[in-house]
Design a protein around this motif. Structure first.
Motif, PDB file in Angstrom:
ATOM      1  N   GLU A   1       9.717   1.552   6.229  1.00  0.00           N
ATOM      2  CA  GLU A   1      10.269   2.871   6.553  1.00  0.00           C
ATOM      3  C   GLU A   1       9.422   4.025   6.022  1.00  0.00           C
ATOM      4  O   GLU A   1       9.911   4.960   5.412  1.00  0.00           O
ATOM      5  CB  GLU A   1      11.700   2.998   6.019  1.00  0.00           C
ATOM      6  CG  GLU A   1      12.685   2.085   6.682  1.00  0.00           C
ATOM      7  CD  GLU A   1      14.112   2.308   6.224  1.00  0.00           C
ATOM      8  OE1 GLU A   1      14.980   1.659   6.806  1.00  0.00           O
ATOM      9  OE2 GLU A   1      14.355   3.121   5.318  1.00  0.00           O
ATOM     10  N   GLY A   2       8.143   3.955   6.237  1.00  0.00           N
ATOM     11  CA  GLY A   2       7.260   5.050   5.840  1.00  0.00           C
ATOM     12  C   GLY A   2       6.806   5.002   4.395  1.00  0.00           C
ATOM     13  O   GLY A   2       5.965   5.788   3.993  1.00  0.00           O
ATOM     14  N   SER A   3       7.350   4.109   3.591  1.00  0.00           N
ATOM     15  CA  SER A   3       6.903   3.937   2.210  1.00  0.00           C
ATOM     16  C   SER A   3       5.866   2.830   2.181  1.00  0.00           C
ATOM     17  O   SER A   3       5.954   1.865   2.927  1.00  0.00           O
ATOM     18  CB  SER A   3       8.062   3.543   1.293  1.00  0.00           C
ATOM     19  OG  SER A   3       8.984   4.589   1.216  1.00  0.00           O
ATOM     20  N   LYS A   4       4.889   2.985   1.296  1.00  0.00           N
ATOM     21  CA  LYS A   4       3.826   1.997   1.235  1.00  0.00           C
ATOM     22  C   LYS A   4       3.462   1.741  -0.219  1.00  0.00           C
ATOM     23  O   LYS A   4       3.298   2.678  -1.000  1.00  0.00           O
ATOM     24  CB  LYS A   4       2.601   2.511   1.989  1.00  0.00           C
ATOM     25  CG  LYS A   4       1.442   1.553   2.031  1.00  0.00           C
ATOM     26  CD  LYS A   4       0.313   2.119   2.884  1.00  0.00           C
ATOM     27  CE  LYS A   4      -0.833   1.151   3.000  1.00  0.00           C
ATOM     28  NZ  LYS A   4      -1.902   1.686   3.851  1.00  0.00           N
ATOM     29  N   ILE A   5       3.368   0.470  -0.580  1.00  0.00           N
ATOM     30  CA  ILE A   5       2.911   0.073  -1.906  1.00  0.00           C
ATOM     31  C   ILE A   5       1.682  -0.787  -1.690  1.00  0.00           C
ATOM     32  O   ILE A   5       1.717  -1.757  -0.929  1.00  0.00           O
ATOM     33  CB  ILE A   5       3.980  -0.723  -2.677  1.00  0.00           C
ATOM     34  CG1 ILE A   5       5.194   0.164  -2.938  1.00  0.00           C
ATOM     35  CG2 ILE A   5       3.416  -1.261  -3.983  1.00  0.00           C
ATOM     36  CD1 ILE A   5       6.319  -0.556  -3.620  1.00  0.00           C
TER      37      ILE A   5
ATOM     38  N   ARG B   1       3.575   5.620  -2.354  1.00  0.00           N
ATOM     39  CA  ARG B   1       3.701   6.885  -1.629  1.00  0.00           C
ATOM     40  C   ARG B   1       5.123   6.961  -1.101  1.00  0.00           C
ATOM     41  O   ARG B   1       5.535   6.127  -0.295  1.00  0.00           O
ATOM     42  CB  ARG B   1       2.709   6.930  -0.474  1.00  0.00           C
ATOM     43  CG  ARG B   1       1.273   6.985  -0.948  1.00  0.00           C
ATOM     44  CD  ARG B   1       0.322   7.237   0.213  1.00  0.00           C
ATOM     45  NE  ARG B   1      -1.038   7.191  -0.278  1.00  0.00           N
ATOM     46  CZ  ARG B   1      -1.860   6.187  -0.113  1.00  0.00           C
ATOM     47  NH1 ARG B   1      -1.470   5.134   0.554  1.00  0.00           N
ATOM     48  NH2 ARG B   1      -3.072   6.220  -0.596  1.00  0.00           N
ATOM     49  N   PRO B   2       5.901   7.967  -1.552  1.00  0.00           N
ATOM     50  CA  PRO B   2       7.285   8.060  -1.081  1.00  0.00           C
ATOM     51  C   PRO B   2       7.346   8.459   0.388  1.00  0.00           C
ATOM     52  O   PRO B   2       6.469   9.148   0.891  1.00  0.00           O
ATOM     53  CB  PRO B   2       7.894   9.144  -1.967  1.00  0.00           C
ATOM     54  CG  PRO B   2       6.734   9.950  -2.430  1.00  0.00           C
ATOM     55  CD  PRO B   2       5.558   9.015  -2.492  1.00  0.00           C
ATOM     56  N   ALA B   3       8.384   8.015   1.038  1.00  0.00           N
ATOM     57  CA  ALA B   3       8.589   8.368   2.439  1.00  0.00           C
ATOM     58  C   ALA B   3       9.081   9.804   2.541  1.00  0.00           C
ATOM     59  O   ALA B   3       9.825  10.281   1.704  1.00  0.00           O
ATOM     60  CB  ALA B   3       9.618   7.430   3.066  1.00  0.00           C
TER      61      ALA B   3
END
Length: 169
Positions: free
Chosen positions: A27-31, A45-47
Motif C-alpha cells: 500500500e505505498g509503503s516500502k521497506i 518510507r511512509p505511505a
C-alpha cells in the motif's frame, strides 16, 4: 505498515541469512534492507494517503526458505518492575538520550546496575541503551536514591523518555 517488533524480526532474519537484499512493499509503503560490511541498513518510507482507506486484512510476508531455516529467537523474560507511589514533583528524571533498547545489566547473566532503593552517584552507570548495535552507558546525572524504574528490561525507549526517578540527596 509493519510494527516495530516485526521489522526487528525481519532484520534479524535477513542478518542471519545469506540474503544480500530484502524488499517489502505494501500500500505505498516500502521497506528495503541491504546487507553490507558494516551491518544491516533499514530504509522505510511512509505511505502518503490522500483518501480514507477501509481496513484491510494484514498482508502476509513471504520469507524465502533460506531465511525460515534459522533458529527461533529467544525472548528474555523481564523481572517485574516494582511500583512505588511517590510524589514525583521533587524527583529527578533520568531520561534516554536516544532511541534504542533499554537494558538494566551489562549482560543477560549479570545483575542489574541499579534496583529500587539503590544509592547512586552522579557518574554511576544505571543502565545501557543499545542503538544500532552500539551499547551506550547511561549515567545517573545526580547523587541520590533510585525511587522507581519506569521501563522494563529489553523495552524499546524513545529520545527523552524517562527511565528512572531519583530522589536527589
Amino acid at each position: 505498515m509493519l510494527k516495530v517488533q516485526e521489522i526487528r524480526e525481519l532484520i534479524k532474519l535477513v542478518d542471519q541469512s545469506s540474503l544480500d537484499e530484502f524488499v517489502y512493499e505494501f500500500e505505498g509503503s516500502k521497506i528495503k534492507m541491504k546487507k553490507n560490511v558494516a551491518g544491516t541498513e533499514v530504509v522505510t518510507r511512509p505511505a502518503v494517503q490522500t483518501a480514507v482507506v477501509e481496513q484491510t486484512p494484514q498482508p502476509q510476508v513471504v520469507v524465502p526458505a533460506a531465511v525460515s531455516q534459522t533458529a527461533p529467537v529467544e525472548e528474555k523474560q523481564a523481572e517485574p518492575v516494582k511500583e512505588v507511589n511517590v510524589d514525583t514533583s521533587n524527583l529527578h528524571k533520568i531520561t534516554s538520550p536516544m532511541v534504542g533498547t533499554f537494558y538494566q545489566s551489562p549482560s543477560p547473566d549479570s545483575d542489574a546496575y541499579v534496583k529500587v532503593g539503590s544509592k547512586v552517584s552522579k557518574d554511576a552507570i544505571v543502565c545501557i541503551v543499545e542503538a544500532m548495535k552500539l551499547f551506550n552507558e547511561i549515567e545517573a546525572e545526580v547523587n541520590g536514591e533510585i525511587v522507581e524504574i519506569l521501563v522494563k528490561d529489553g523495552q524499546l525507549v524513545e529520545y527523552g523518555q524517562p527511565l528512572f526517578l531519583v530522589k536527589p540527596e
